[in-house]
Design a protein around this motif. Structure first.
Motif, PDB file in Angstrom:
ATOM      1  N   PHE A 111       0.839  -1.193   0.000  1.00  0.00           N
ATOM      2  CA  PHE A 111       0.000   0.000   0.000  1.00  0.00           C
ATOM      3  C   PHE A 111       0.871   1.239   0.000  1.00  0.00           C
ATOM      4  O   PHE A 111       2.052   1.188   0.327  1.00  0.00           O
ATOM      5  N   TYR A 112       0.260   2.308  -0.440  1.00  0.00           N
ATOM      6  CA  TYR A 112       0.926   3.605  -0.429  1.00  0.00           C
ATOM      7  C   TYR A 112      -0.128   4.674  -0.195  1.00  0.00           C
ATOM      8  O   TYR A 112      -1.331   4.431  -0.367  1.00  0.00           O
ATOM      9  N   ILE A 113       0.309   5.822   0.235  1.00  0.00           N
ATOM     10  CA  ILE A 113      -0.596   6.931   0.518  1.00  0.00           C
ATOM     11  C   ILE A 113      -0.442   7.976  -0.579  1.00  0.00           C
ATOM     12  O   ILE A 113       0.662   8.429  -0.881  1.00  0.00           O
ATOM     13  N   ASP A 114      -1.559   8.331  -1.193  1.00  0.00           N
ATOM     14  CA  ASP A 114      -1.596   9.345  -2.245  1.00  0.00           C
ATOM     15  C   ASP A 114      -2.511  10.459  -1.761  1.00  0.00           C
ATOM     16  O   ASP A 114      -3.721  10.301  -1.748  1.00  0.00           O
ATOM     17  N   ASP A 115      -1.932  11.570  -1.335  1.00  0.00           N
ATOM     18  CA  ASP A 115      -2.656  12.661  -0.684  1.00  0.00           C
ATOM     19  C   ASP A 115      -3.350  12.126   0.568  1.00  0.00           C
ATOM     20  O   ASP A 115      -2.701  11.712   1.494  1.00  0.00           O
ATOM     21  N   ASP A 116      -4.677  12.079   0.566  1.00  0.00           N
ATOM     22  CA  ASP A 116      -5.428  11.592   1.722  1.00  0.00           C
ATOM     23  C   ASP A 116      -6.009  10.198   1.494  1.00  0.00           C
ATOM     24  O   ASP A 116      -6.847   9.732   2.270  1.00  0.00           O
ATOM     25  N   ILE A 117      -5.561   9.517   0.445  1.00  0.00           N
ATOM     26  CA  ILE A 117      -6.124   8.212   0.094  1.00  0.00           C
ATOM     27  C   ILE A 117      -5.075   7.128   0.307  1.00  0.00           C
ATOM     28  O   ILE A 117      -3.933   7.258  -0.135  1.00  0.00           O
ATOM     29  N   VAL A 118      -5.487   6.047   0.950  1.00  0.00           N
ATOM     30  CA  VAL A 118      -4.621   4.878   1.101  1.00  0.00           C
ATOM     31  C   VAL A 118      -4.963   3.919  -0.033  1.00  0.00           C
ATOM     32  O   VAL A 118      -6.097   3.446  -0.139  1.00  0.00           O
ATOM     33  N   CYS A 119      -3.987   3.638  -0.895  1.00  0.00           N
ATOM     34  CA  CYS A 119      -4.180   2.733  -2.030  1.00  0.00           C
ATOM     35  C   CYS A 119      -3.554   1.384  -1.685  1.00  0.00           C
ATOM     36  O   CYS A 119      -2.388   1.311  -1.320  1.00  0.00           O
ATOM     37  N   VAL A 120      -4.339   0.326  -1.807  1.00  0.00           N
ATOM     38  CA  VAL A 120      -3.886  -1.020  -1.468  1.00  0.00           C
ATOM     39  C   VAL A 120      -3.785  -1.830  -2.755  1.00  0.00           C
ATOM     40  O   VAL A 120      -4.693  -1.836  -3.571  1.00  0.00           O
TER      41      VAL A 120
END
Length: 66
Positions: free
Chosen positions: A24-33
């Motif tokens: 996972f990574y964080i893109d702005d305020d979104i956690v992408c899994v």
């Protein structure tokens, strides 16, 4: 980040390798899994085993006829 830290290992070359089944990574305020391990292809494995078995059966039939 703690999850990533707890699910990693270091190989003999000193590189960090993830043992986690997801990334996972964080893109702005979104956690992408993202699923990091590809799905296993059981169908291909069974088809190869069937072909091998057919070869063994054919070999046994040839030996039996001789």
């Amino acid at each position: 980040m703690t999850y990533k830290h707890k699910t990693h290992a270091v190989d003999s070359n000193g590189r960090v390798i993830s043992n986690a089944d997801v990334d996972f990574y964080i893109d702005d305020d979104i956690v992408c899994v993202v699923e990091s391990k590809p799905a296993k292809r059981y169908g291909d494995y069974f088809l190869r085993q069937i072909v091998k078995l057919e070869g063994v059966i054919n070999d046994m039939d040839r030996v039996k006829l001789e």
